[in-house]
Design a protein around this motif. Structure first.
Motif, mmCIF file in Angstrom:
data_model
loop_
_atom_site.group_PDB
_atom_site.id
_atom_site.type_symbol
_atom_site.label_atom_id
_atom_site.label_comp_id
_atom_site.label_asym_id
_atom_site.label_seq_id
_atom_site.Cartn_x
_atom_site.Cartn_y
_atom_site.Cartn_z
ATOM 1 N N LYS A 50 0.809 -1.220 0.000
ATOM 2 C CA LYS A 50 0.000 0.000 0.000
ATOM 3 C C LYS A 50 0.844 1.272 0.000
ATOM 4 C CE LYS A 50 -4.073 -1.973 2.300
ATOM 5 N NZ LYS A 50 -4.947 -1.915 3.511
ATOM 6 N N SER A 51 1.911 1.258 0.779
ATOM 7 C CA SER A 51 2.731 2.469 0.895
ATOM 8 C C SER A 51 3.468 2.791 -0.398
ATOM 9 C CB SER A 51 3.731 2.330 2.042
ATOM 10 O OG SER A 51 4.595 1.228 1.830
ATOM 11 N N ASP A 52 3.589 1.824 -1.317
ATOM 12 C CA ASP A 52 4.262 2.061 -2.593
ATOM 13 C C ASP A 52 3.326 2.662 -3.641
ATOM 14 O OD1 ASP A 52 6.693 1.125 -1.721
ATOM 15 O OD2 ASP A 52 6.446 -0.889 -2.556
ATOM 16 N N VAL A 53 2.042 2.692 -3.358
ATOM 17 C CA VAL A 53 1.091 3.222 -4.333
ATOM 18 C C VAL A 53 1.235 4.742 -4.423
ATOM 19 C CG1 VAL A 53 -1.345 3.536 -4.881
ATOM 20 C CG2 VAL A 53 -0.537 1.336 -4.004
ATOM 21 N N LEU A 54 1.524 5.227 -5.618
ATOM 22 C CA LEU A 54 1.644 6.671 -5.850
ATOM 23 C C LEU A 54 0.262 7.286 -6.052
ATOM 24 C CD1 LEU A 54 4.609 6.565 -8.397
ATOM 25 C CD2 LEU A 54 4.747 7.052 -5.940
ATOM 26 N N TYR A 55 -0.483 6.688 -6.970
ATOM 27 C CA TYR A 55 -1.873 7.104 -7.187
ATOM 28 C C TYR A 55 -2.596 6.009 -7.958
ATOM 29 C CZ TYR A 55 -0.256 8.679 -11.848
ATOM 30 O OH TYR A 55 0.288 8.751 -13.108
ATOM 31 N N MET A 56 -3.923 6.073 -7.914
ATOM 32 C CA MET A 56 -4.776 5.106 -8.609
ATOM 33 C C MET A 56 -5.772 5.883 -9.452
ATOM 34 S SD MET A 56 -5.483 2.303 -5.567
ATOM 35 C CE MET A 56 -6.137 3.508 -4.395
ATOM 36 N N MET A 57 -5.958 5.424 -10.689
ATOM 37 C CA MET A 57 -6.813 6.158 -11.622
ATOM 38 C C MET A 57 -7.822 5.202 -12.265
ATOM 39 S SD MET A 57 -5.581 8.584 -14.795
ATOM 40 C CE MET A 57 -4.734 9.671 -13.641
ATOM 41 N N ALA A 58 -9.077 5.648 -12.331
ATOM 42 C CA ALA A 58 -10.128 4.836 -12.942
ATOM 43 C C ALA A 58 -10.026 4.884 -14.457
ATOM 44 C CB ALA A 58 -11.496 5.335 -12.491
ATOM 45 N N ASP A 59 -10.276 3.744 -15.084
ATOM 46 C CA ASP A 59 -10.367 3.657 -16.536
ATOM 47 C C ASP A 59 -11.523 2.712 -16.853
ATOM 48 O OD1 ASP A 59 -10.042 3.651 -19.246
ATOM 49 O OD2 ASP A 59 -8.263 2.355 -19.252
ATOM 50 N N ARG A 60 -12.741 3.253 -16.841
ATOM 51 C CA ARG A 60 -13.969 2.476 -17.047
ATOM 52 C C ARG A 60 -14.078 1.382 -15.979
ATOM 53 N NH1 ARG A 60 -13.013 1.053 -23.164
ATOM 54 N NH2 ARG A 60 -10.949 0.791 -22.236
#
Length: 254
Positions: free
Chosen positions: A155-165
């Motif tokens: 979790k701590s390595d996640v920079l960002y999460m983006m939706a794509d449909r």
């Protein structure tokens, strides 16, 4: 077996009431019969069920049962059983991505329905007791290859999460390529409960710990040269998440 609260999502009312009668005879409580997405989401919010029965093919709804399951899972995790009169591989493969507890092919026997409901709920409770809690764990194992395998995400390595449909793109520290998973952003983001994960927009969740620079309508994360855009209307609220030092006012010359 305790009396379960059950939500039925079925737009054929004859079938729905037949299911209702069967499960009530088995001692369970039908909290609602929903015929579309709006009614289903309202029922879940008002009176959260223990388990949900969802017909995949809904003739009188713009969303099918799989779409509705995805939206419900974005709110909270509830075990559910798909009801379907069809067994085509593309439909089943798509349904598998939502990880249902079971399938029941129509027509099903009444006794079988009650048994499957009770077994599904029992197995769900056992899995909760024996599994690591994904809400609290530092690591998640996300499904790949249509659920045939799992890959570790810290979790701590996640920079960002983006939706794509119906997919979510996850960008990780130390990796130049995004990871793509077959699930929606609302569902996966529920497992990132710490305050550093900020919902910057409906389609974007950012780890504030990795933000290196903020401009109007865009930001940069550690290790990535390209900017990530976001709605300018959210700029002020985004800035409030950081310890901002503003430019001091100029002193008047005497």
């Amino acid at each position: 077996m305790k009396s379960l609260k059950i939500l039925i999502i079925e737009d054929e009312l004859v079938t729905a009431h037949d299911i209702k009668e069967t499960l009530e005879k088995a001692g369970h409580i039908i909290i609602d019969i929903a015929r579309n997405l709006s009614a289903a989401l309202t029922s879940v919010r008002v009176n959260t069920p223990d388990i949900i029965l969802i017909d995949i093919h809904l003739e009188h709804s713009t969303e099918d049962g799989i779409d509705i399951a995805q939206r419900i899972l974005a709110l909270q995790t509830i075990p559910f059983i798909y009801l379907t009169g069809h067994s085509e591989h593309p439909t089943i493969a798509r349904a598998q991505q939502t990880r249902p507890a079971a399938y029941l092919l129509k027509p099903f026997r009444h006794k079988e329905l009650a048994i499957q409901v009770e077994l599904t709920y029992h197995n769900y409770q056992v899995s909760l007791a024996s599994s690591a809690d994904p809400f609290l764990s530092d690591n998640l194992y996300l499904p790949v290859d249509q659920g045939k395998g799992y890959v570790k995400i810290k979790k701590s390595d996640v920079l960002y999460m983006m939706a794509d449909r119906v997919y979510v793109e996850i960008y990780l520290a130390g990796e130049t390529q995004k990871r793509v998973f077959s699930m929606n952003l609302g569902y996966i983001s529920q497992f990132f409960t710490t305050a550093n994960f900020y919902h910057l927009s409906r389609s974007l969740v950012v780890n504030l710990d990795h933000v290196e620079r903020i401009d109007r309508g865009q930001f940069y994360v550690k290790g990535h040269e390209h900017a990530v855009s976001f709605p300018e209307a959210n700029h002020k609220l985004f800035l409030q998440q950081f310890a901002i030092i503003k430019t001091p006012p100029k002193r008047e010359s005497r």
